[in-house]
Design an enzyme around this catalytic site. Structure first.
Site, PDB file in Angstrom:
ATOM      1  N   ARG A 236       0.670  -1.178  -0.038  1.00  0.00           N
ATOM      2  CA  ARG A 236       0.023   0.072   0.069  1.00  0.00           C
ATOM      3  C   ARG A 236       0.853   1.340   0.094  1.00  0.00           C
ATOM      4  O   ARG A 236       1.763   1.275  -0.697  1.00  0.00           O
ATOM      5  CB  ARG A 236      -1.010   0.060   1.069  1.00  0.00           C
ATOM      6  CG  ARG A 236      -2.109  -1.114   1.143  1.00  0.00           C
ATOM      7  CD  ARG A 236      -3.001  -1.085  -0.148  1.00  0.00           C
ATOM      8  NE  ARG A 236      -3.724   0.059  -0.182  1.00  0.00           N
ATOM      9  CZ  ARG A 236      -4.974   0.181   0.355  1.00  0.00           C
ATOM     10  NH1 ARG A 236      -5.501  -0.753   0.924  1.00  0.00           N
ATOM     11  NH2 ARG A 236      -5.731   1.383   0.333  1.00  0.00           N
ATOM     12  N   SER A 237       0.698   2.367   0.996  1.00  0.00           N
ATOM     13  CA  SER A 237       1.235   3.472   0.693  1.00  0.00           C
ATOM     14  C   SER A 237       2.618   3.527   1.352  1.00  0.00           C
ATOM     15  O   SER A 237       3.482   4.533   1.023  1.00  0.00           O
ATOM     16  CB  SER A 237       0.550   4.492   1.663  1.00  0.00           C
ATOM     17  OG  SER A 237      -0.769   5.099   0.829  1.00  0.00           O
ATOM     18  N   ALA A 238       3.058   2.582   1.817  1.00  0.00           N
ATOM     19  CA  ALA A 238       4.589   2.169   1.936  1.00  0.00           C
ATOM     20  C   ALA A 238       5.142   2.354   0.463  1.00  0.00           C
ATOM     21  O   ALA A 238       6.459   2.856   0.309  1.00  0.00           O
ATOM     22  CB  ALA A 238       4.998   1.181   2.581  1.00  0.00           C
TER      23      ALA A 238
ATOM     24  N   LYS B   2       4.734   4.936  -1.498  1.00  0.00           N
ATOM     25  CA  LYS B   2       5.052   6.392  -1.461  1.00  0.00           C
ATOM     26  C   LYS B   2       6.686   6.809  -1.404  1.00  0.00           C
ATOM     27  O   LYS B   2       7.288   7.523  -1.981  1.00  0.00           O
ATOM     28  CB  LYS B   2       4.238   7.252  -0.664  1.00  0.00           C
ATOM     29  CG  LYS B   2       2.835   7.182  -1.239  1.00  0.00           C
ATOM     30  CD  LYS B   2       2.027   7.957  -0.364  1.00  0.00           C
ATOM     31  CE  LYS B   2       0.423   8.336  -0.980  1.00  0.00           C
ATOM     32  NZ  LYS B   2      -0.329   7.126  -0.889  1.00  0.00           N
TER      33      LYS B   2
END
Length: 387
Positions: A66-68, A70
């Site tokens: 997921r947003s890791a 980014k």
């Protein structure tokens, strides 16, 4: 539940914290890796590869983080800057002329990374099929008007961050972020970390586990008058609209989703791949050189945005592409930088202690940041260093 793997002498409390996650916090399958000064000191895994209980988790099991993602994508822009190919203080429209429309002439590359671009939402959300097309998200953002004056405030660009980053990388290099990452970082360093899962990896039996769908957003540590959970229930809030820029969200176990490259949400990694990535940023590992110069490390973790977040509601802190240690998203120490993933995953580096940390899981929770399983592991590492 058996915990597999090894810890270096002194890091036994991390093994104990990892086991507690299964015993008391409902962990189903997960792995954690920690490097110190480029040497692996924690390498643990346990549970089942798939959230529904299919197959054992093995050392090479990878998951969507997921947003890791980014934090991984941010490194690409910062390395392009480090190489002199991208100016962080140039307007985005300098590289992407179509982006200038509807009052976006003053959006800087820096604003993309520090979540100050004013573009966390799309007036017309993309369908899952549109979202997997690398041109549709950037086209939608080029036509989108900012929801606040760019540069004047910050709010988490939950999904739009990925299209902004990817199109900048394409305009500067001619390659998508996933391909650049594979050729310049993951491939040379031998990392089990992909943005756009290759067919060869997808075809390996048991390589990537099946993950649980996330619950509605929530779980931030600070408790303002209006919580992020309450904001998420309001269909007109920036919170709900930001997380609904793709509606409905793609099925994360779908091979087509894993094969696409969405630099905000869908990197696939092992815990070791994520930890070694952060180790490489700050100092390298055995046989590899560091990726970031000391100047780039300081640039990544210098505070660019802080205070009430217009999307996440609570106070957040951002450097250039990275969340910084704070109440809403605690890392190891004040100088740490990294990124959590909604539902549990976490990767970060702490230059002062030489620690690089990676945690991946298949049991997603409703948390956007500060997942209690990851935080238990971080506290254990902090305790070891304090001792």
């Amino acid at each position: 539940m058996d915990v597999h793997g090894t810890v270096a002498e002194g890091f036994e409390p991390v093994r104990e914290a990892f086991a507690r996650n299964f015993a008391t916090l409902g962990e189903r399958g997960a792995a954690v890796a920690v490097y110190r000064d480029g040497r692996r000191v924690v390498d643990l895994w346990g549970g089942t590869r798939d959230v529904d209980g299919t197959g054992p988790w093995e050392r090479g099991t990878a998951q969507v983080v997921r947003s890791a993602t980014k934090g991984v994508a941010a490194a690409v822009l910062l390395l392009l800057h480090q190489d002199g190919r991208l100016d962080l203080d140039a307007p985005v429209g300098h590289y992407w002329p179509e982006f200038k429309a509807r009052g976006k002439e003053r959006v800087l590359v820096r604003h993309v990374l520090n979540h100050r671009a004013g573009l966390p939402v799309l007036d017309r959300p993309l369908t899952p099929q549109e979202a997997l097309d690398p041109s549709r998200g950037p086209d939608a953002l080029a036509a989108q008007a900012p929801v606040w004056e760019p540069g004047t405030d910050h709010g988490y660009h939950a999904l739009t961050y990925g299209w902004l980053v990817d199109e900048l990388v394409r305009r500067v290099t001619g390659q998508g972020t996933g391909r650049w990452l594979a050729e310049r970082i993951s491939g040379p360093l031998g990392l089990d970390l992909w943005l756009g899962l290759p067919e060869a990896e997808a075809g390996r039996a048991g390589r990537v586990g099946r993950v649980e769908g996330p619950e509605p957003a929530g779980g931030l540590r600070a408790r303002p008058k209006r919580s992020v959970s309450q904001a998420y229930q309001d269909p007109d809030s920036l919170t709900r609209r930001a997380f609904a820029a793709i509606t409905p969200f793609p099925e994360q176990n779908d091979p087509a989703y894993r094969a696409a490259a969405l630099p905000a949400t869908n990197a696939v990694a092992t815990a070791d791949g994520l930890a070694r990535f952060y180790a490489a940023l700050i100092g390298g590992t055995t046989g590899t050189s560091r990726l970031f110069t000391p100047e780039t490390v300081e640039r990544a973790r210098a505070e660019e945005s802080a205070g009430p977040d217009r999307v996440l509601v609570v106070g957040t802190r951002f450097g250039l592409g990275y969340m910084l240690h704070g109440t809403a998203s605690p890392f190891l120490a004040p100088g740490s930088f990294g990124h959590p993933g909604r539902g549990g995953a976490l990767g970060f580096a702490d230059p002062e202690s030489g620690i690089a940390f990676g945690y991946v899981t298949n049991g997603f929770r409703k948390t956007v940041t500060a997942d209690p399983r990851a935080q238990g592991l971080v506290r254990a590492v902090r305790g070891v260093l304090g001792a």
